[in-house]
Design a protein around this motif. Structure first.
Motif, PDB file in Angstrom:
ATOM      1  N   UNK A 162      15.392  13.748 -62.754  1.00 46.40           N
ATOM      2  CA  UNK A 162      15.959  12.863 -63.771  1.00 46.40           C
ATOM      3  C   UNK A 162      16.362  11.550 -63.125  1.00 46.40           C
ATOM      4  N   UNK A 163      16.342  10.496 -63.912  1.00 43.70           N
ATOM      5  CA  UNK A 163      16.828   9.198 -63.475  1.00 43.70           C
ATOM      6  C   UNK A 163      17.288   8.417 -64.702  1.00 43.70           C
ATOM      7  N   UNK A 164      18.003   7.336 -64.457  1.00 43.63           N
ATOM      8  CA  UNK A 164      18.443   6.507 -65.566  1.00 43.63           C
ATOM      9  C   UNK A 164      17.239   5.974 -66.333  1.00 43.63           C
ATOM     10  N   UNK A 165      17.412   5.799 -67.637  1.00 42.45           N
ATOM     11  CA  UNK A 165      16.289   5.443 -68.508  1.00 42.45           C
ATOM     12  C   UNK A 165      15.746   4.048 -68.236  1.00 42.45           C
ATOM     13  N   UNK A 166      16.481   3.211 -67.511  1.00 44.25           N
ATOM     14  CA  UNK A 166      15.998   1.871 -67.215  1.00 44.25           C
ATOM     15  C   UNK A 166      17.147   0.939 -66.906  1.00 44.25           C
ATOM     16  N   UNK A 167      16.852  -0.346 -66.685  1.00 41.27           N
ATOM     17  CA  UNK A 167      17.910  -1.306 -66.349  1.00 41.27           C
ATOM     18  C   UNK A 167      19.019  -1.393 -67.395  1.00 41.27           C
ATOM     19  N   UNK A 168      18.676  -1.260 -68.668  1.00 43.38           N
ATOM     20  CA  UNK A 168      19.714  -1.360 -69.707  1.00 43.38           C
ATOM     21  C   UNK A 168      20.703  -0.206 -69.614  1.00 43.38           C
ATOM     22  N   UNK A 169      20.202   1.001 -69.354  1.00 44.40           N
ATOM     23  CA  UNK A 169      21.096   2.152 -69.193  1.00 44.40           C
ATOM     24  C   UNK A 169      21.965   1.972 -67.959  1.00 44.40           C
ATOM     25  N   UNK A 170      21.371   1.464 -66.881  1.00 42.49           N
ATOM     26  CA  UNK A 170      22.148   1.228 -65.664  1.00 42.49           C
ATOM     27  C   UNK A 170      23.218   0.169 -65.896  1.00 42.49           C
ATOM     28  N   UNK A 171      22.865  -0.882 -66.636  1.00 39.57           N
ATOM     29  CA  UNK A 171      23.834  -1.930 -66.931  1.00 39.57           C
ATOM     30  C   UNK A 171      25.009  -1.377 -67.720  1.00 39.57           C
ATOM     31  N   UNK A 172      24.723  -0.512 -68.688  1.00 46.99           N
ATOM     32  CA  UNK A 172      25.783   0.079 -69.490  1.00 46.99           C
ATOM     33  C   UNK A 172      26.754   0.862 -68.622  1.00 46.99           C
ATOM     34  N   UNK A 173      26.217   1.696 -67.727  1.00 49.17           N
ATOM     35  CA  UNK A 173      27.074   2.519 -66.866  1.00 49.17           C
ATOM     36  C   UNK A 173      27.894   1.648 -65.926  1.00 49.17           C
ATOM     37  N   UNK A 174      27.253   0.672 -65.284  1.00 52.45           N
ATOM     38  CA  UNK A 174      27.969  -0.185 -64.337  1.00 52.45           C
ATOM     39  C   UNK A 174      29.013  -1.043 -65.049  1.00 52.45           C
ATOM     40  N   UNK A 175      28.688  -1.553 -66.236  1.00 45.70           N
ATOM     41  CA  UNK A 175      29.658  -2.355 -66.981  1.00 45.70           C
ATOM     42  C   UNK A 175      30.879  -1.528 -67.368  1.00 45.70           C
ATOM     43  N   UNK A 176      30.667  -0.294 -67.811  1.00 43.53           N
ATOM     44  CA  UNK A 176      31.790   0.570 -68.149  1.00 43.53           C
ATOM     45  C   UNK A 176      32.635   0.865 -66.917  1.00 43.53           C
ATOM     46  N   UNK A 177      31.975   1.075 -65.770  1.00 46.07           N
ATOM     47  CA  UNK A 177      32.713   1.311 -64.532  1.00 46.07           C
ATOM     48  C   UNK A 177      33.554   0.090 -64.164  1.00 46.07           C
ATOM     49  N   UNK A 178      33.028  -1.111 -64.470  1.00 46.53           N
ATOM     50  CA  UNK A 178      33.767  -2.326 -64.186  1.00 46.53           C
ATOM     51  C   UNK A 178      35.024  -2.469 -65.015  1.00 46.53           C
ATOM     52  N   UNK A 179      35.020  -1.919 -66.227  1.00 44.41           N
ATOM     53  CA  UNK A 179      36.193  -1.995 -67.094  1.00 44.41           C
ATOM     54  C   UNK A 179      37.167  -0.846 -66.859  1.00 44.41           C
ATOM     55  N   UNK A 180      36.687   0.225 -66.230  1.00 43.20           N
ATOM     56  CA  UNK A 180      37.555   1.376 -65.993  1.00 43.20           C
ATOM     57  C   UNK A 180      38.554   1.050 -64.893  1.00 43.20           C
ATOM     58  N   UNK A 181      39.796   1.517 -65.011  1.00 47.02           N
ATOM     59  CA  UNK A 181      40.783   1.257 -63.949  1.00 47.02           C
ATOM     60  C   UNK A 181      40.397   1.989 -62.673  1.00 47.02           C
ATOM     61  N   UNK A 182      40.656   1.352 -61.530  1.00 44.44           N
ATOM     62  CA  UNK A 182      40.384   1.991 -60.248  1.00 44.44           C
ATOM     63  C   UNK A 182      41.408   3.058 -59.936  1.00 44.44           C
ATOM     64  N   UNK A 183      41.072   3.880 -58.953  1.00 38.65           N
ATOM     65  CA  UNK A 183      42.007   4.924 -58.535  1.00 38.65           C
ATOM     66  C   UNK A 183      43.178   4.301 -57.800  1.00 38.65           C
ATOM     67  N   UNK A 184      44.390   4.741 -58.117  1.00 35.79           N
ATOM     68  CA  UNK A 184      45.574   4.198 -57.467  1.00 35.79           C
ATOM     69  C   UNK A 184      45.986   5.018 -56.256  1.00 35.79           C
ATOM     70  N   UNK A 185      45.606   6.309 -56.199  1.00 36.96           N
ATOM     71  CA  UNK A 185      46.017   7.136 -55.076  1.00 36.96           C
ATOM     72  C   UNK A 185      45.143   6.845 -53.865  1.00 36.96           C
ATOM     73  N   UNK A 186      45.720   6.942 -52.647  1.00 38.26           N
ATOM     74  CA  UNK A 186      44.935   6.673 -51.443  1.00 38.26           C
ATOM     75  C   UNK A 186      43.903   7.758 -51.202  1.00 38.26           C
ATOM     76  N   UNK A 187      42.909   7.427 -50.375  1.00 39.17           N
ATOM     77  CA  UNK A 187      41.898   8.407 -50.010  1.00 39.17           C
ATOM     78  C   UNK A 187      42.554   9.567 -49.275  1.00 39.17           C
ATOM     79  N   UNK A 188      42.021  10.773 -49.462  1.00 38.86           N
ATOM     80  CA  UNK A 188      42.647  11.966 -48.907  1.00 38.86           C
ATOM     81  C   UNK A 188      42.293  12.213 -47.451  1.00 38.86           C
ATOM     82  N   UNK A 189      41.312  11.506 -46.924  1.00 37.15           N
ATOM     83  CA  UNK A 189      40.912  11.707 -45.540  1.00 37.15           C
ATOM     84  C   UNK A 189      40.327  10.418 -44.993  1.00 37.15           C
TER      85      UNK A 189
END
Length: 249
Positions: free
Chosen positions: A76-103
């Protein structure tokens, strides 16, 4: 011609596809632009193969992924550039993790991913944003009224050995900005971003690390710096890069 009105129910169904941690992790992993087997994605997501298969079926039916079978393997792979853009754009609007890395290993992986990674078929992270900034600063791109390739930019592409005609014939914008979820600024996407990423890999300037991670090669650092009008030291990772965690990709 009648343009169909947006369908609220259809939008809700699309949003529901990513309203699940496992499916969201699968889509983020597939931003490396490669085809994965169902078994590989099951291990990545930490779920049983049958569970992963159910999620993949939903994503394929929803139009975000495409699949092909080779023998007993399901890729399986993403359906194309538009699907990839949608996922990356949503990730850009999602808040980042506030807790530090565990290792220390997780912290290093997160820093490497923030420095350079693939966003489907183009460069993202600090290096991807730097690429766009340098093209603008050198007049190879013009962002007045929307990003566009300049005549100087066409000459620069010729020097790199990137033909312009296939890019103009592509079924996607030649130049497009894509919001970077670690830098919170645009990196270069579109047909141009994809062609440059491909050229850098072909030239041996870049190599793949783990997952979406991209690394500069020893020969690639001075070569890319020269192409962008920089000193090799200017390509070094930022010393104060924000820690947004390693679990986002």
């Amino acid at each position: 011609m009648t343009i169909p009105a947006p369908d609220g129910r259809a939008l809700a169904r699309l949003a529901a596809l990513l309203a699940d941690d496992t499916r969201a992790r699968i889509c983020l992993a597939l931003l490396d632009g490669r085809a994965w087997t169902a078994g590989e994605l099951a291990r990545l997501a930490g779920v049983a193969p049958s569970t992963a298969s159910d999620h993949l079926t939903r994503l394929v039916r929803g139009g975000l992924l495409v699949e092909q079978r080779q023998g007993r393997h399901r890729y399986v792979q993403l359906a194309g550039p538009s699907a990839a853009q949608l996922v990356e754009d949503l990730a850009g609007y999602a808040p980042g993790r506030s807790e530090p890395a565990r290792s220390l290993r997780a912290a290093r992986a997160g820093a490497a991913l923030a420095y350079a990674r693939t966003c489907y078929d183009h460069l993202a992270g600090h290096l991807g944003v730097l690429l766009r900034d340098r093209l603008l600063a050198r007049g190879l791109l013009d962002d007045a009224g929307g990003s566009a390739l300049t005549s100087a930019g066409r000459g620069w592409l010729a020097e790199l050995g990137v033909p312009i005609a296939p890019l103009r014939a592509a079924r996607r914008p030649l130049v497009r900005d894509c919001l970077d979820w670690t830098e919170r600024r645009p990196h270069l996407a579109g047909a141009l971003g994809a062609a440059l990423c491909t050229r850098f890999f072909e030239a041996g300037w870049l190599t793949r690390g783990g997952g979406r991670e991209v690394r500069l090669t020893p020969d690639g650092a001075p070569a890319l710096a020269a192409a962008l009008g920089l000193a090799p030291a200017d390509l070094a990772p930022p010393t104060t890069a924000p820690d947004r965690g390693s679990g986002r990709a």
